[in-house]
Design an enzyme around this catalytic site. Structure first.
Site, PDB file in Angstrom:
ATOM      1  N   HIS A   1       0.825  -1.210   0.000  1.00 26.15           N
ATOM      2  CA  HIS A   1       0.000   0.000   0.000  1.00 26.15           C
ATOM      3  C   HIS A   1       0.866   1.270   0.000  1.00 26.15           C
ATOM      4  O   HIS A   1       0.810   2.078  -0.911  1.00 26.15           O
ATOM      5  CB  HIS A   1      -0.904   0.032   1.241  1.00 26.15           C
ATOM      6  CG  HIS A   1      -1.839  -1.125   1.365  1.00 26.15           C
ATOM      7  ND1 HIS A   1      -2.894  -1.345   0.513  1.00 26.15           N
ATOM      8  CD2 HIS A   1      -1.900  -2.126   2.290  1.00 26.15           C
ATOM      9  CE1 HIS A   1      -3.555  -2.430   0.884  1.00 26.15           C
ATOM     10  NE2 HIS A   1      -2.976  -2.923   1.954  1.00 26.15           N
TER      11      HIS A   1
HETATM   12  O1  RIB Z   1      -4.892   0.626   4.345  1.00 28.96           O
HETATM   13  C1  RIB Z   1      -3.492   0.573   4.208  1.00 28.96           C
HETATM   14  C2  RIB Z   1      -2.853   1.530   5.145  1.00 28.96           C
HETATM   15  O2  RIB Z   1      -3.154   1.152   6.480  1.00 28.96           O
HETATM   16  C3  RIB Z   1      -1.313   1.515   5.053  1.00 28.96           C
HETATM   17  O3  RIB Z   1      -0.828   2.811   5.310  1.00 28.96           O
HETATM   18  C4  RIB Z   1      -0.896   0.582   6.153  1.00 28.96           C
HETATM   19  O4  RIB Z   1       0.377   0.919   6.705  1.00 28.96           O
HETATM   20  C5  RIB Z   1      -1.964   0.831   7.178  1.00 28.96           C
HETATM   21  O5  RIB Z   1      -1.559   1.952   7.921  1.00 28.96           O
END
Ligand code: RIB
Ligand code: CA
Length: 315
Positions: free
Chosen positions: A241
């Site tokens: 992500h």
């Molecule tokens: O949904 C993904 C996000 O949530 C990313 O930033 C991961 O590190 C969590 O914080």
């Protein structure tokens, strides 16, 4: 010319990989980290930020500690299941020798952004409490920031913390609302694209053909993350992500970007933290951000592995 960035982060496994990717990318000058509550509490996210920089021989980069709590909602404590009780999976890093700067992240962001208008691009890869309060305290930063890249939201995709909402936005939807309507030039990197960037166990095994602490860190940090994906998503791997936000600098050609009016539900009901784009322009409101709606995910993963391999030759 390098892009000068500050990352607001809640390390967090994929946050840690983002810090390493930024350090491994010649296109980027990582100016500072500011830490947020999120995947785990502020003590551990700040400790992890310092520890990852020291691990990467980058302890010259300042870290400013941020907010412990969201603006309104109670603290979300669901990160352990995904990121482990340390916040960086099974990876073990020495206690950092250095500490955060004296200033709070809010004041540090204001000072750095106003000191060099048009120079700093901010990346928020956790809940946006620090940025929202910095905007409220000193609105001039909205014109002084060169740009803002947000990992957050789910546009056509379902959520990952509720059926509707993505974790970073859901953890502090009121902060997201302040930021979305601030006028800052925003690029949003939502789940719609990050779930197409899946690091597989085979990728990690390939990287670990190199005998290196970097390769071992990527392997050990992603162990619980991959277990979570196997259990809940039925996939042998994990989504990168946060690292995908850096594609806006290191491989923008991999992203398909559209401009839309995007808002976030702060009404507090079942869709709290839901982000939505006005594709049909029914609100008659002008676009307030660029949104990545597609990505050549496998090519991004190959680039990530290449950059980690290059980092193994430096650390
Ligand atoms: O949904 C993904 C996000 O949530 C990313 O930033 C991961 O590190 C969590 O914080
Ligand atoms: Ca994060």
């Amino acid at each position: 010319m390098k892009t000068r960035i500050i990352i607001d982060t809640d390390p967090g496994v994929d946050d840690a990989l983002t810090i390493l990717l930024a350090l491994a990318s010649p296109e980027i000058q990582l100016e500072a980290l500011t830490t947020a509550h999120g995947n785990i509490g502020i003590e551990k996210t700040t400790r992890n930020a310092l520890a990852v920089l020291e691990f990467a021989k980058a302890s010259h980069i300042p870290v400013a500690r941020g907010c412990s709590l969201p603006l309104v909602n109670p603290l979300n404590r669901s990160g352990d299941a995904v990121h482990g009780s340390s916040g960086i999976g099974k990876a073990v890093l020495p206690e950092p020798k250095s500490g955060p700067v004296e200033q709070h992240a809010i004041d540090y962001l204001i000072e750095r952004i106003l000191a060099e208008p048009g120079e700093i691009t901010l990346f928020t890869i956790g809940p946006m409490t620090n940025l929202a309060l910095a905007i409220c305290k000193e609105p001039r930063i909205t014109e002084a920031l060169k740009g803002l890249v947000i990992m957050g939201g789910a546009i056509r995709s379902g959520g990952n913390i509720t059926p509707q909402a993505e974790f970073n936005i859901h953890a502090d939807p009121h902060a997201a609302h302040v930021v979305f309507h601030s006028g800052i030039p925003i690029t949003l990197i939502p789940l719609d694209v990050t779930y197409k960037c899946l690091l597989t166990t085979a990728d990690v095994e390939r990287l670990n053909r190199i005998d290196s602490p970097v390769a071992r860190f990527v392997r050990d940090a992603t162990v619980p993350y991959m277990k979570f994906y196997k259990q809940y998503e039925g996939f042998e791997g994990c989504a990168l992500h946060d690292p995908l936000t850096l594609a806006t600098i290191i491989a923008p050609e991999l992203l398909t970007i559209e401009e839309h009016y995007v808002d976030v539900d702060i009404s507090g009901g079942i869709s709290a933290g839901k982000t939505f784009a006005d594709f049909m322009k029914v609100s008659k409101k002008p676009a307030n951000m660029k949104v990545a709606l597609d990505v050549r995910g496998r090519e991004f993963i190959e680039l990530f592995i290449e950059r980690m391999e290059s980092l193994t030759r430096e650390i």
